[in-house]
Design a protein around this motif. Structure first.
Motif, short mmCIF file in Angstrom:
data_model
loop_
_atom_site.label_atom_id
_atom_site.label_comp_id
_atom_site.label_asym_id
_atom_site.label_seq_id
_atom_site.Cartn_x
_atom_site.Cartn_y
_atom_site.Cartn_z
N LYS A 269 0.86 -1.19 0.00
CA LYS A 269 0.00 0.00 0.00
C LYS A 269 0.89 1.23 0.00
O LYS A 269 1.64 1.48 0.94
CB LYS A 269 -0.90 0.01 1.23
N ASP A 270 0.82 2.00 -1.10
CA ASP A 270 1.54 3.27 -1.17
C ASP A 270 0.81 4.31 -0.33
O ASP A 270 -0.35 4.13 0.07
CB ASP A 270 1.64 3.75 -2.62
N ASP A 271 1.48 5.42 -0.06
CA ASP A 271 0.88 6.48 0.76
C ASP A 271 -0.42 7.00 0.16
O ASP A 271 -1.32 7.42 0.88
CB ASP A 271 1.87 7.64 0.92
N SER A 272 -0.53 6.95 -1.15
CA SER A 272 -1.73 7.48 -1.82
C SER A 272 -2.87 6.46 -1.89
O SER A 272 -3.96 6.78 -2.37
CB SER A 272 -1.38 7.93 -3.24
N GLN A 273 -2.63 5.24 -1.41
CA GLN A 273 -3.63 4.19 -1.52
C GLN A 273 -4.30 3.92 -0.17
O GLN A 273 -3.68 4.09 0.89
CB GLN A 273 -2.98 2.89 -2.03
N GLU A 274 -5.55 3.50 -0.24
CA GLU A 274 -6.28 3.15 0.97
C GLU A 274 -6.06 1.69 1.35
O GLU A 274 -6.12 1.34 2.53
CB GLU A 274 -7.78 3.42 0.78
N GLU A 275 -5.83 0.83 0.36
CA GLU A 275 -5.63 -0.58 0.63
C GLU A 275 -4.43 -1.10 -0.15
O GLU A 275 -4.05 -0.53 -1.17
CB GLU A 275 -6.88 -1.38 0.22
N GLU A 276 -3.85 -2.19 0.36
CA GLU A 276 -2.73 -2.80 -0.34
C GLU A 276 -3.21 -3.44 -1.65
O GLU A 276 -4.37 -3.85 -1.77
CB GLU A 276 -2.05 -3.86 0.53
N SER A 277 -2.32 -3.51 -2.62
CA SER A 277 -2.66 -4.13 -3.89
C SER A 277 -1.55 -5.09 -4.30
O SER A 277 -0.40 -4.96 -3.88
CB SER A 277 -2.86 -3.07 -4.98
N TYR A 278 -1.92 -6.06 -5.12
CA TYR A 278 -0.97 -7.05 -5.60
C TYR A 278 -0.07 -6.42 -6.64
O TYR A 278 -0.53 -5.75 -7.57
CB TYR A 278 -1.72 -8.24 -6.19
N ARG A 279 1.24 -6.64 -6.51
CA ARG A 279 2.21 -6.03 -7.42
C ARG A 279 2.76 -7.11 -8.36
O ARG A 279 3.64 -7.89 -8.00
CB ARG A 279 3.33 -5.36 -6.64
N LEU A 280 2.20 -7.11 -9.56
CA LEU A 280 2.57 -8.11 -10.55
C LEU A 280 4.02 -7.96 -11.00
O LEU A 280 4.67 -8.95 -11.36
CB LEU A 280 1.64 -8.01 -11.76
N ASP A 281 4.55 -6.74 -10.94
CA ASP A 281 5.90 -6.52 -11.48
C ASP A 281 6.95 -7.33 -10.72
O ASP A 281 7.82 -7.95 -11.33
CB ASP A 281 6.26 -5.04 -11.50
N ILE A 282 6.87 -7.36 -9.40
CA ILE A 282 7.90 -8.08 -8.65
C ILE A 282 7.78 -9.59 -8.87
O ILE A 282 8.78 -10.30 -8.99
CB ILE A 282 7.83 -7.73 -7.15
N MET A 283 6.54 -10.09 -8.98
CA MET A 283 6.38 -11.52 -9.24
C MET A 283 6.85 -11.86 -10.65
O MET A 283 7.37 -12.95 -10.89
CB MET A 283 4.93 -11.94 -9.04
N GLY A 284 6.69 -10.91 -11.57
CA GLY A 284 7.22 -11.11 -12.92
C GLY A 284 8.73 -11.24 -12.90
O GLY A 284 9.32 -12.07 -13.60
N HIS A 285 9.37 -10.40 -12.07
CA HIS A 285 10.83 -10.50 -11.95
C HIS A 285 11.25 -11.85 -11.38
O HIS A 285 12.17 -12.49 -11.89
CB HIS A 285 11.35 -9.38 -11.03
N PHE A 286 10.59 -12.27 -10.29
CA PHE A 286 10.94 -13.55 -9.70
C PHE A 286 10.82 -14.67 -10.73
O PHE A 286 11.68 -15.54 -10.83
CB PHE A 286 10.02 -13.86 -8.51
#
Length: 392
Positions: A269-286
């Protein structure tokens, strides 16, 4: 323990030590052993306990010098108890040729961020070694050696002005010397982090992060180790490494899941977000840098949950990791080979590559995949996304 695990001539050993990290890297049989983090549990010395007494096991497999167990290098990712527990005992029972640490060990003060007793002992020991080195930098003996990894203004202070810069490393450096011995033929460690901007961050996000390669003629085995880093700093490591064209230091045959399979590696969850979200980019890297047949290791007890306030390991993270590896290649240290009798996960470097000593049977892998899929489906209205029992 009654059944001693196989000791590879060259390879990785991941110990079942609760939710904490203890990774042993055999660089050269009977000569050079590298220990990354330590979580020794005194209660594991009870034969009925499922965790292993890692210091006792280290003493069993370490080479001897002058009659004492000898560990070439002990490296600490960060000074949290689940990564340094038992260091006082290790120091008493084992000769440690060289210690690697980040400057963060000096940034924790009792009033602000107290260190556990073993971390305090670690800090005292590296101070002792620093003083020994600066007194006689041309003749640093085994047992006094230390390597400081990372940028920090503390290295500009008077007590470090005469500290040899060849005993420091920063991100982007390749280390091929262990305990003042050139092991480039067998080993290399590429330093990913900590970055200079990490200095003021939480302990987790100042973790020493390494890409480690074991070599034997044409054979190679590669591992990625991030300590307890979370999504923003994990993404930074990948982005910077890709930007600088150092892709070779992102590939992995074994990946130790950051922070014991914490969902914070890929849900944020970034400062501008109310809820956490799934980050596809890091899983793509893995996934993109996974070698064929790669194994993802979780160093933790086997209770994967997602309730508010729960510590890792997290079920949401497990679900995502299981999508990127083959069935049976997601391995939790307290499920391998079974929950009732966990054993160290051992990989040996052979001419065919990095091979696991006890592959999980296909029937076990399918059962584990089915259980994970059912648990994921029960947690929400959407059906499981992975193919049950067949990987992703």
């Amino acid at each position: 323990m009654e059944n001693a695990p196989p000791r590879p001539k060259r390879g990785f050993m991941f110990w079942p030590v609760g939710t904490g990290d203890s990774t042993t890297i055999i660089v050269k049989d009977q000569e050079v052993v590298f220990q990354l983090d330590l979580h020794h549990l005194e209660k594991s010395e009870d034969s009925d306990d499922a965790a292993w007494p890692v210091i006792d096991e280290l003493i069993r497999i370490l080479p001897k010098k002058d009659g004492n167990p000898y560990l070439s290098v002990f490296a600490l990712t960060h000074p949290d108890q689940d990564h340094v527990r038992g260091f006082t005992e290790l120091l008493r029972r084992v000769t440690i040729g060289e210690i690697w640490h980040t400057p963060r060990i000096f940034r924790d003060y009792e009033d602000e961020c107290p260190l556990c007793e073993d971390a305090q002992a670690f800090r005292k020991e590296v101070h002792r070694r620093r003083e020994a080195i600066t007194r006689n930098p041309q003749n640093v003996k085994a047992g006094d050696r230390v390597r400081i990894i990372g940028h920090d203004d503390i290295l500009n202070e008077d007590k470090y002005k005469t500290f040899p810069r060849e005993r420091t490393s920063i991100p982007g450096h390749l280390i091929t010397t262990l305990d003042d011995v050139n092991v480039a033929e067998f080993f290399e460690a590429f330093v990913h982090a900590p970055f200079k901007i990490d200095a003021a961050d939480s302990r987790n996000n100042t973790s020493l992060s390494l890409h480690i390669t074991l070599k034997d003629r044409d054979a190679r085995g590669e591992g990625l180790f991030f300590g307890d880093r979370e999504y923003p700093t994990l993404k930074q490591i990948f982005d910077i490494t890709v930007e600088r064209g150092r892709h070779q230091y992102l590939y992995w045959d074994v990946l130790l899941a950051p922070h014991h399979c914490s969902k914070k590696a890929m849900y944020w969850k970034d400062d501008s977000q109310e809820e956490e979200s799934y980050r596809l980019d890091i899983m793509g890297h893995f996934q993109n840098y996974e070698r064929a047949g790669g194994h993802l290791i979780v160093s933790a007890y086997a209770e994967f949950t997602d309730e508010e306030g729960d510590n890792p390991p997290h079920r949401k993270a497990r679900n995502q990791y299981e999508k990127i590896v083959d069935a049976g290649h997601f391995l939790c240290t307290h499920e391998y080979p079974t929950k009732a009798s966990p054993e160290p996960i051992v990989f040996e470097l052979t001419q065919q590559g990095l091979m696991i000593s006890k592959p999980i049977e296909s029937s076990q892998a399918k059962a584990a995949g089915l259980a994970a899929a059912v648990a994921a489906a029960r947690g929400g209205a959407t059906p499981p996304q992975q193919q049950v029992g067949f990987g992703y």
